[in-house]
Design a protein around this motif. Structure first.
Motif, mmCIF file in Angstrom:
data_model
loop_
_atom_site.group_PDB
_atom_site.id
_atom_site.type_symbol
_atom_site.label_atom_id
_atom_site.label_comp_id
_atom_site.label_asym_id
_atom_site.label_seq_id
_atom_site.Cartn_x
_atom_site.Cartn_y
_atom_site.Cartn_z
ATOM 1 N N LYS A 62 0.828 -1.212 0.000
ATOM 2 C CA LYS A 62 0.000 0.000 0.000
ATOM 3 C C LYS A 62 0.858 1.257 0.000
ATOM 4 O O LYS A 62 0.563 2.221 -0.708
ATOM 5 N N GLN A 63 1.926 1.253 0.812
ATOM 6 C CA GLN A 63 2.806 2.422 0.849
ATOM 7 C C GLN A 63 3.467 2.659 -0.504
ATOM 8 O O GLN A 63 3.559 3.803 -0.966
ATOM 9 N N ALA A 64 3.922 1.591 -1.159
ATOM 10 C CA ALA A 64 4.583 1.731 -2.465
ATOM 11 C C ALA A 64 3.597 2.241 -3.512
ATOM 12 O O ALA A 64 3.915 3.146 -4.298
ATOM 13 N N VAL A 65 2.377 1.704 -3.512
ATOM 14 C CA VAL A 65 1.363 2.158 -4.470
ATOM 15 C C VAL A 65 0.970 3.599 -4.146
ATOM 16 O O VAL A 65 0.835 4.433 -5.047
ATOM 17 N N GLY A 66 0.804 3.918 -2.859
ATOM 18 C CA GLY A 66 0.465 5.281 -2.452
ATOM 19 C C GLY A 66 1.508 6.292 -2.917
ATOM 20 O O GLY A 66 1.163 7.370 -3.398
ATOM 21 N N ARG A 67 2.790 5.933 -2.769
ATOM 22 C CA ARG A 67 3.863 6.821 -3.244
ATOM 23 C C ARG A 67 3.741 7.077 -4.740
ATOM 24 O O ARG A 67 3.873 8.217 -5.198
ATOM 25 N N GLU A 68 3.474 6.024 -5.505
ATOM 26 C CA GLU A 68 3.361 6.178 -6.959
ATOM 27 C C GLU A 68 2.128 6.999 -7.343
ATOM 28 O O GLU A 68 2.191 7.815 -8.267
ATOM 29 N N MET A 69 1.027 6.802 -6.638
ATOM 30 C CA MET A 69 -0.184 7.583 -6.931
ATOM 31 C C MET A 69 0.062 9.063 -6.605
ATOM 32 O O MET A 69 -0.310 9.944 -7.382
ATOM 33 N N PRO A 156 13.568 -9.471 5.124
ATOM 34 C CA PRO A 156 12.570 -8.393 5.041
ATOM 35 C C PRO A 156 13.042 -7.162 4.260
ATOM 36 O O PRO A 156 12.263 -6.551 3.534
ATOM 37 N N GLU A 157 14.327 -6.819 4.380
ATOM 38 C CA GLU A 157 14.839 -5.654 3.654
ATOM 39 C C GLU A 157 14.832 -5.897 2.147
ATOM 40 O O GLU A 157 14.461 -5.026 1.364
ATOM 41 N N LYS A 158 15.267 -7.095 1.737
ATOM 42 C CA LYS A 158 15.278 -7.429 0.310
ATOM 43 C C LYS A 158 13.854 -7.503 -0.230
ATOM 44 O O LYS A 158 13.576 -7.064 -1.339
ATOM 45 N N LEU A 159 12.955 -8.056 0.566
ATOM 46 C CA LEU A 159 11.559 -8.157 0.131
ATOM 47 C C LEU A 159 10.946 -6.768 -0.029
ATOM 48 O O LEU A 159 10.262 -6.494 -1.022
ATOM 49 N N ALA A 160 11.215 -5.880 0.918
ATOM 50 C CA ALA A 160 10.702 -4.507 0.826
ATOM 51 C C ALA A 160 11.267 -3.806 -0.410
ATOM 52 O O ALA A 160 10.544 -3.090 -1.112
ATOM 53 N N ALA A 161 12.549 -4.032 -0.708
ATOM 54 C CA ALA A 161 13.169 -3.425 -1.892
ATOM 55 C C ALA A 161 12.526 -3.961 -3.169
ATOM 56 O O ALA A 161 12.298 -3.212 -4.126
ATOM 57 N N ARG A 162 12.208 -5.262 -3.199
ATOM 58 C CA ARG A 162 11.548 -5.838 -4.380
ATOM 59 C C ARG A 162 10.143 -5.299 -4.556
ATOM 60 O O ARG A 162 9.693 -5.084 -5.669
ATOM 61 N N ILE A 163 9.439 -5.101 -3.447
ATOM 62 C CA ILE A 163 8.099 -4.518 -3.530
ATOM 63 C C ILE A 163 8.188 -3.125 -4.135
ATOM 64 O O ILE A 163 7.473 -2.794 -5.080
ATOM 65 N N ASP A 164 9.089 -2.307 -3.613
ATOM 66 C CA ASP A 164 9.256 -0.943 -4.130
ATOM 67 C C ASP A 164 9.638 -0.965 -5.605
ATOM 68 O O ASP A 164 9.083 -0.216 -6.410
ATOM 69 N N GLU A 165 10.582 -1.828 -5.970
ATOM 70 C CA GLU A 165 11.023 -1.921 -7.363
ATOM 71 C C GLU A 165 9.880 -2.382 -8.273
ATOM 72 O O GLU A 165 9.670 -1.834 -9.349
ATOM 73 N N GLY A 166 9.148 -3.382 -7.838
ATOM 74 C CA GLY A 166 8.064 -3.915 -8.656
ATOM 75 C C GLY A 166 6.951 -2.911 -8.893
ATOM 76 O O GLY A 166 6.476 -2.740 -10.017
ATOM 77 N N ILE A 167 6.552 -2.205 -7.839
ATOM 78 C CA ILE A 167 5.479 -1.211 -7.973
ATOM 79 C C ILE A 167 5.961 -0.032 -8.814
ATOM 80 O O ILE A 167 5.237 0.456 -9.696
ATOM 81 N N ALA A 168 7.192 0.418 -8.606
ATOM 82 C CA ALA A 168 7.728 1.529 -9.404
ATOM 83 C C ALA A 168 7.813 1.143 -10.883
ATOM 84 O O ALA A 168 7.447 1.937 -11.765
ATOM 85 N N THR A 169 8.274 -0.066 -11.165
ATOM 86 C CA THR A 169 8.365 -0.537 -12.552
ATOM 87 C C THR A 169 6.980 -0.662 -13.170
ATOM 88 O O THR A 169 6.761 -0.286 -14.324
ATOM 89 N N MET A 170 6.036 -1.188 -12.414
ATOM 90 C CA MET A 170 4.661 -1.335 -12.894
ATOM 91 C C MET A 170 4.067 0.031 -13.247
ATOM 92 O O MET A 170 3.453 0.199 -14.296
ATOM 93 N N PHE A 171 4.284 1.012 -12.373
ATOM 94 C CA PHE A 171 3.678 2.330 -12.567
ATOM 95 C C PHE A 171 4.358 3.163 -13.659
ATOM 96 O O PHE A 171 3.854 4.206 -14.047
ATOM 97 N N LYS A 172 5.489 2.687 -14.185
ATOM 98 C CA LYS A 172 6.070 3.349 -15.346
ATOM 99 C C LYS A 172 5.137 3.256 -16.539
ATOM 100 O O LYS A 172 5.206 4.057 -17.456
ATOM 101 N N LYS A 173 4.226 2.275 -16.501
ATOM 102 C CA LYS A 173 3.277 2.085 -17.591
ATOM 103 C C LYS A 173 1.900 2.671 -17.282
ATOM 104 O O LYS A 173 0.949 2.480 -18.016
ATOM 105 N N TYR A 174 1.794 3.399 -16.163
ATOM 106 C CA TYR A 174 0.537 4.047 -15.798
ATOM 107 C C TYR A 174 0.355 5.252 -16.731
ATOM 108 O O TYR A 174 1.322 5.938 -17.079
ATOM 109 N N PRO A 175 -0.885 5.531 -17.169
ATOM 110 C CA PRO A 175 -1.107 6.597 -18.161
ATOM 111 C C PRO A 175 -0.773 8.009 -17.712
ATOM 112 O O PRO A 175 -0.647 8.899 -18.559
ATOM 113 N N VAL A 176 -0.654 8.264 -16.407
ATOM 114 C CA VAL A 176 -0.304 9.596 -15.918
ATOM 115 C C VAL A 176 1.154 9.552 -15.466
ATOM 116 O O VAL A 176 1.493 8.791 -14.554
#
Length: 179
Positions: A62-69, A156-176
């Motif tokens: 949620k935090q990673a998605v919230g940051r991207e939004m 946990p640190e690596k998992l958190a980094a992957r979550i951040d990376e995955g959401i950031a990469t995903m949102f590169k394709k967001y229309p805004v």
């Protein structure tokens, strides 16, 4: 020459990313700039246990998605223009490798030995897939979806980094784009 080498190294590093975006889709004809607010749907992740064992969980997603939004100019609100729904699915996978010529040859009959490459199990791991659905609150229709997957780290640190990376990469394709 240095620029070519640097570009090749950057591309190789990107290709080795442990996170992959499976897909992103958007509804046609949607004016994403008309939306100003968002919030998360009040539902439990389909498999929040995927992130158990540490401080990393659905809240980090949620935090990673919230940051991207918010990077795209949306503000979190109680009665939003957009609802965000996050789903998580995990599954146990088998890591394989191809057998080498140094392994025992395969016997196929009377004095007929030959070597045949095969896939050999090398271990197991858990893979997590996160789905982010963005829904128009007024019409109750999905307007965008992104799906990303990665092997889940027990660290946990690596998992958190992957979550951040995955959401950031995903949102590169967001229309805004980010502001």
């Amino acid at each position: 020459m240095k620029i070519v080498l640097l570009s090749a190294l950057l591309l190789a590093g990107a290709a080795c990313s442990p996170v992959r975006v499976e897909s992103t889709t958007q509804a046609p004809g949607v004016n994403f700039s008309a939306y100003k607010t968002y919030n998360f749907m009040d539902v439990t992740a389909r498999n929040e246990a995927a992130f158990a064992g540490g401080a990393v969980g659905i809240e980090e997603l949620k935090q990673a998605v919230g940051r991207e939004m918010e990077r795209r100019g949306y503000q979190r609100a109680e009665s939003p223009d957009l609802w965000v729904n996050i789903g998580v699915v995990t599954e146990q996978k088998v890591q394989t490798r191809e057998s080498t010529i140094w392994e025992a040859p395969r016997y196929i009959g009377q004095r007929r030995y030959h070597w045949e490459a095969q896939q050999v199990s090398a271990g197991t791991y858990r893979e997590g897939t996160a789905t982010v659905d963005v829904v128009d609150a007024a019409r109750n229709e999905q307007v965008w979806q992104g799906i990303a997957a990665s092997a889940l780290s027990k660290n946990p640190e690596k998992l958190a980094a992957r979550i951040d990376e995955g959401i950031a990469t995903m949102f590169k394709k967001y229309p805004v784009p980010p502001q």
